[in-house]
Write a protein that holds these residues in place. Structure first.
Motif, PDB file in Angstrom:
ATOM      1  N   THR A 147      -2.314  -1.687  -2.209  1.00 46.61           N
ATOM      2  CA  THR A 147      -1.710  -0.357  -2.530  1.00 46.61           C
ATOM      3  C   THR A 147      -2.378   0.732  -1.665  1.00 46.61           C
ATOM      4  OG1 THR A 147      -3.355  -0.003  -4.210  1.00 46.61           O
ATOM      5  CG2 THR A 147      -1.387  -0.960  -5.006  1.00 46.61           C
ATOM      6  N   MET A 148      -3.445   0.385  -0.985  1.00 50.10           N
ATOM      7  CA  MET A 148      -4.040   1.271  -0.045  1.00 50.10           C
ATOM      8  C   MET A 148      -3.476   1.182   1.325  1.00 50.10           C
ATOM      9  SD  MET A 148      -7.955   0.568  -1.591  1.00 50.10           S
ATOM     10  CE  MET A 148      -8.885   1.314  -0.268  1.00 50.10           C
ATOM     11  N   ASN A 149      -2.177   0.517   1.504  1.00 49.83           N
ATOM     12  CA  ASN A 149      -1.740   0.215   2.765  1.00 49.83           C
ATOM     13  C   ASN A 149      -2.385  -0.332   3.758  1.00 49.83           C
ATOM     14  OD1 ASN A 149       0.818   1.372   2.069  1.00 49.83           O
ATOM     15  ND2 ASN A 149      -0.327   3.603   2.158  1.00 49.83           N
ATOM     16  N   LEU A 150      -3.424  -1.245   3.414  1.00 43.84           N
ATOM     17  CA  LEU A 150      -4.115  -2.176   4.343  1.00 43.84           C
ATOM     18  C   LEU A 150      -3.333  -3.123   4.659  1.00 43.84           C
ATOM     19  CD1 LEU A 150      -7.558  -2.114   2.549  1.00 43.84           C
ATOM     20  CD2 LEU A 150      -6.741  -0.766   4.769  1.00 43.84           C
ATOM     21  N   ASN A 151      -2.075  -3.601   3.796  1.00 47.19           N
ATOM     22  CA  ASN A 151      -1.286  -4.349   4.509  1.00 47.19           C
ATOM     23  C   ASN A 151       0.252  -4.095   4.174  1.00 47.19           C
ATOM     24  OD1 ASN A 151      -0.712  -5.435   1.701  1.00 47.19           O
ATOM     25  ND2 ASN A 151      -2.716  -6.119   1.928  1.00 47.19           N
ATOM     26  N   HIS A 152       1.341  -4.864   4.716  1.00 48.04           N
ATOM     27  CA  HIS A 152       2.431  -4.652   4.236  1.00 48.04           C
ATOM     28  C   HIS A 152       3.270  -5.812   3.353  1.00 48.04           C
ATOM     29  CE1 HIS A 152       2.376  -0.966   6.747  1.00 48.04           C
ATOM     30  NE2 HIS A 152       1.812  -1.931   7.531  1.00 48.04           N
ATOM     31  N   LEU A 153       2.457  -6.332   2.636  1.00 46.78           N
ATOM     32  CA  LEU A 153       3.024  -7.523   1.665  1.00 46.78           C
ATOM     33  C   LEU A 153       4.199  -6.928   0.775  1.00 46.78           C
ATOM     34  CD1 LEU A 153      -0.440  -9.416   0.599  1.00 46.78           C
ATOM     35  CD2 LEU A 153       1.229  -9.720   2.443  1.00 46.78           C
ATOM     36  N   PHE A 154       4.084  -5.682   0.159  1.00 53.36           N
ATOM     37  CA  PHE A 154       5.125  -5.090  -0.600  1.00 53.36           C
ATOM     38  C   PHE A 154       5.732  -4.140   0.097  1.00 53.36           C
ATOM     39  CE2 PHE A 154       1.765  -7.091  -3.154  1.00 53.36           C
ATOM     40  CZ  PHE A 154       2.341  -7.717  -4.210  1.00 53.36           C
ATOM     41  N   ILE A 155       6.970  -4.199   0.544  1.00 51.38           N
ATOM     42  CA  ILE A 155       7.668  -2.969   1.305  1.00 51.38           C
ATOM     43  C   ILE A 155       7.807  -1.912   0.385  1.00 51.38           C
ATOM     44  CG2 ILE A 155       8.594  -4.417   2.902  1.00 51.38           C
ATOM     45  CD1 ILE A 155      11.202  -4.432   1.471  1.00 51.38           C
ATOM     46  N   TRP A 156       7.913  -1.968  -1.043  1.00 54.08           N
ATOM     47  CA  TRP A 156       8.302  -1.023  -1.899  1.00 54.08           C
ATOM     48  C   TRP A 156       7.071   0.010  -1.971  1.00 54.08           C
ATOM     49  CZ3 TRP A 156       5.193  -0.652  -5.882  1.00 54.08           C
ATOM     50  CH2 TRP A 156       4.498  -1.738  -6.521  1.00 54.08           C
ATOM     51  N   MET A 157       5.875  -0.401  -1.387  1.00 53.87           N
ATOM     52  CA  MET A 157       4.711   0.480  -1.474  1.00 53.87           C
ATOM     53  C   MET A 157       4.953   1.431  -0.387  1.00 53.87           C
ATOM     54  SD  MET A 157       1.746  -2.080  -3.030  1.00 53.87           S
ATOM     55  CE  MET A 157       1.669  -2.650  -4.537  1.00 53.87           C
ATOM     56  N   ASP A 158       5.738   1.513   0.639  1.00 49.57           N
ATOM     57  CA  ASP A 158       5.694   1.960   1.926  1.00 49.57           C
ATOM     58  C   ASP A 158       6.446   3.120   1.747  1.00 49.57           C
ATOM     59  OD1 ASP A 158       6.093   3.058   4.367  1.00 49.57           O
ATOM     60  OD2 ASP A 158       5.965   1.361   5.463  1.00 49.57           O
ATOM     61  N   PRO A 159       5.911   4.456   1.619  1.00 53.56           N
ATOM     62  CA  PRO A 159       7.058   5.606   1.421  1.00 53.56           C
ATOM     63  C   PRO A 159       8.090   5.794   2.300  1.00 53.56           C
ATOM     64  CG  PRO A 159       4.531   6.184   1.345  1.00 53.56           C
ATOM     65  CD  PRO A 159       4.826   4.837   1.840  1.00 53.56           C
ATOM     66  N   GLU A 160       7.787   5.490   3.543  1.00 55.56           N
ATOM     67  CA  GLU A 160       9.074   5.433   4.750  1.00 55.56           C
ATOM     68  C   GLU A 160      10.234   4.738   4.288  1.00 55.56           C
ATOM     69  OE1 GLU A 160       7.548   5.191   8.707  1.00 55.56           O
ATOM     70  OE2 GLU A 160       6.063   6.712   8.463  1.00 55.56           O
ATOM     71  N   VAL A 161       9.826   3.032   3.926  1.00 60.84           N
ATOM     72  CA  VAL A 161      10.683   2.470   3.693  1.00 60.84           C
ATOM     73  C   VAL A 161      11.622   2.864   2.341  1.00 60.84           C
ATOM     74  CG1 VAL A 161      11.180  -0.053   2.834  1.00 60.84           C
ATOM     75  CG2 VAL A 161       9.591   0.493   4.524  1.00 60.84           C
ATOM     76  N   VAL A 162      11.085   3.358   1.402  1.00 57.46           N
ATOM     77  CA  VAL A 162      11.723   3.658   0.249  1.00 57.46           C
ATOM     78  C   VAL A 162      12.423   4.903   0.459  1.00 57.46           C
ATOM     79  CG1 VAL A 162      11.302   4.804  -2.257  1.00 57.46           C
ATOM     80  CG2 VAL A 162       9.892   2.937  -1.127  1.00 57.46           C
TER      81      VAL A 162
END
Length: 438
Positions: A147-162
Motif C-alpha cells: 500500500t506504500m507503493n514500494l511495489n506494483h502487485l496491486f494495480i488498483w493501488m496506483d492512482p494513475e492507473v485508477v
C-alpha cells in the motif's frame, strides 16, 4: 513429550539463512532503470554486438510516436521485472500462511463435528497452526508495504492507473487502501484469536478433565467456521483475485479454499508420519493415516471439479473479459498451468485411488509431495501473471522465498510441538480415537 532434534533445527535454520540470502540477491539483481531493461531484452532477442548496433541504428530512425511507445513498453517491463522478487516473496508467504489456516479449519471441523477418529492428531494440528501468527504478521507487513507503493502487485493501488480505468473506478468503494487493510486486520485477528482460545481450552481440558472446556471449543469452533467461510472468500478476492483487477469469478473463494485445504491436510499427514518414524504418536495407526489420505484424495477431486467448472464455463462462453485470464496463462504459463493439473489431479488420483495404497507411507509421501508442489504452482499461476506478466521464470527469488518460509514453518511448527504432550488425553473422545480401526 516431543524434543526438537538439533539436526532438524539446524536444517530449518540453514533453509532460512539460504532463503534470506537469495531473497536479498533477488531484490539487488532486479533492474533499476529502463536502460537495464533494454539491455536485458537486447540480450534475450539478439545474438551479438552487430545486432545491438543494428538495433541502435534502427531506433535512431523511428518516429517520435514510436519512440514514446517503445519507452512506455520498457517502463511497463521494468515494473514487471521489479515486481518479480516481490511476487515470489508474496506467493511463498501467503502459501505457507494459508497452509496453517487450512489446518486450523480442519481442526475446527473436527471439533464442530465431534469427530471420534481424529483427537489423537489434535496436538499435531495445534502445532502446525502455531505458524499462523508469525505467518500473519509477515504477510500483513507485506500488504502494508504494497500500500506504500514500494511495489506494483496491486494495480488498483496506483492512482494513475485508477484515473484512466473506468472498470477499476467502479470498484473503488471496495478496493481502496483503508478498507483493504481494515479487512486484513479483521480476518487475521479473527483467525488467530480462534486459534489462541481453542488451543488454550484444549490444554486446560488436559489439566483439569473439565468438560466445560470441551463444550467451549465445540461452540467457538462452530462460530469460527461461519466466520471462516465468509472471511476466506473475501480474503481470496482481496489478496489474490484483485491482482487481476478486471477479472472475477464467483466461485474463486471455493477454489482457493480447496487448494490450501488439501495442502494443509497433506502437511498434517507429513508431520504425523515424521513423528511416527521417531517412535512417537503411539496411538496413531494405519486407519488414521488412511483417513488423512482419503481427505487428500477427496479434496484433490473437489479442487479439480472447481478448476474445471471455472475454466470450462469461461472458455465455452468466450466472453473477452473472462476468457483472457485463461488465454494469457495458457500462452505464457503453459508449463506451470498444465503441470499443476497433472500434479494436483492426475497423479494423486492414480496414486491414492486404491484403498490399500492409502495405508502405505511411501505412497502418501509421494502423493503428498506432488500435491504440495502442485498447489504452490497453483498459487504461482494465480498471482504471477497479474504481477509480472510474461516476464516470469522460477529462479533465485522464487526458490529462495520458498526456502525461507519452509525453514520458518518447520522451526515454528516443531518448536510448538515441544510445548505440550502429543496426546490430548483430556478429550472425551480420546479413547474412541485410540481404538479407531477399520
Amino acid at each position: 513429550m516431543y524434543t526438537f532434534s538439533k539436526r532438524l533445527k539446524t536444517f530449518a535454520m540453514i533453509l532460512m539463512i539460504l532463503g534470506l540470502i537469495g531473497i536479498v540477491y533477488g531484490f539487488i539483481s532486479a533492474p533499476k532503470t529502463v536502460n537495464d531493461v533494454e539491455r536485458i531484452l537486447t540480450e534475450q532477442h539478439h545474438g551479438g554486438a552487430h545486432d545491438v548496433a543494428a538495433d541502435a541504428g534502427h531506433h535512431a530512425e523511428v518516429s517520435a510516436a514510436e519512440h514514446a511507445e517503445h519507452q512506455h513498453h520498457l517502463e511497463h517491463v521494468l515494473q514487471q521485472m521489479q515486481n518479480k522478487p516481490w511476487a515470489a516473496l508474496y506467493i511463498a508467504c501467503i502459501f505457507f500462511m494459508l497452509i496453517s489456516l487450512g489446518v486450523l479449519a480442519f481442526y475446527a471441523i473436527q471439533y464442530a463435528a465431534q469427530a471420534g477418529w481424529s483427537p489423537v492428531l489434535f496436538r499435531v494440528m495445534e502445532g502446525i497452526t502455531a505458524y499462523l501468527l508469525p505467518g500473519s504478521i509477515i504477510f500483513f507487513i507485506l500488504l502494508v508495504l504494497s500500500t506504500m507503493n514500494l511495489n506494483h502487485l496491486f494495480i488498483w493501488m496506483d492512482p494513475e492507473v485508477v484515473a484512466n480505468d473506468p472498470i477499476i473506478q467502479g470498484k473503488t468503494g471496495f478496493l481502496n487502501v483503508p478498507f483493504f487493510l481494515i479487512r486484513a486486520v479483521v480476518f487475521l485477528a479473527g483467525w488467530n484469536l480462534y486459534r489462541h482460545y481453542a488451543v488454550k481450552n484444549s490444554l486446560a481440558l488436559d489439566e483439569t478433565n473439565d468438560l466445560r472446556y470441551y463444550k467451549k471449543n465445540f461452540k467457538i469452533s462452530a462460530a469460527f467456521l461461519v466466520f471462516f467461510i465468509v472471511t476466506e472468500s473475501i480474503m481470496s478476492w482481496d489478496w489474490i483475485m484483485s491482482i487481476d483487477t478486471h477479472w472475477y469469478s464467483t466461485l474463486f473463494g471455493w477454489y482457493v479454499f480447496a487448494s490450501f485445504f488439501v495442502t494443509g491436510i497433506t502437511i498434517i499427514a507429513f508431520v504425523t508420519l515424521y513423528l511416527k518414524s521417531k517412535g512417537l504418536l503411539e496411538y496413531v495407526n494405519t486407519s488414521h493415516i488412511h483417513d488423512l489420505a482419503k481427505f487428500m484424495f477427496g479434496i484433490s477431486i473437489f479442487w479439480t471439479y472447481l478448476w474445471f467448472s471455472q475454466f470450462m464455463l469461461m472458455w465455452y462462453s468466450n466472453i473477452p473479459e473472462e476468457v483472457t485470464y485463461f488465454i494469457f496463462r495458457i500462452q505464457e504459463y503453459k508449463l506451470p498451468f498444465f503441470g499443476m493439473l497433472v500434479l494436483n489431479f492426475v497423479l494423486p488420483l492414480l496414486l491414492l485411488i486404491n484403498t490399500d495404497f492409502k495405508r502405505l507411507t511411501w505412497i502418501i509421501v509421494m502423493a503428498g509431495s506432488l500435491i504440495v508442489v502442485g498447489h504452490y504452482l497453483d498459487f504461482f499461476n494465480m498471482i504471477m501473471p497479474g504481477t509480472v506478466g510474461g516476464s516470469w521464470f522460477i529462479g533465485v527469488s522464487e526458490i529462495a522465498s520458498l526456502l525461507f518460509f519452509a525453514g520458518l514453518f518447520i522451526f515454528v511448527v516443531f518448536t510448538a510441538l515441544t510445548k505440550a504432550p502429543l496426546l490430548a488425553k483430556g478429550n472425551p473422545l480420546i479413547e474412541e480415537s485410540k481404538h479407531f480401526h477399520y
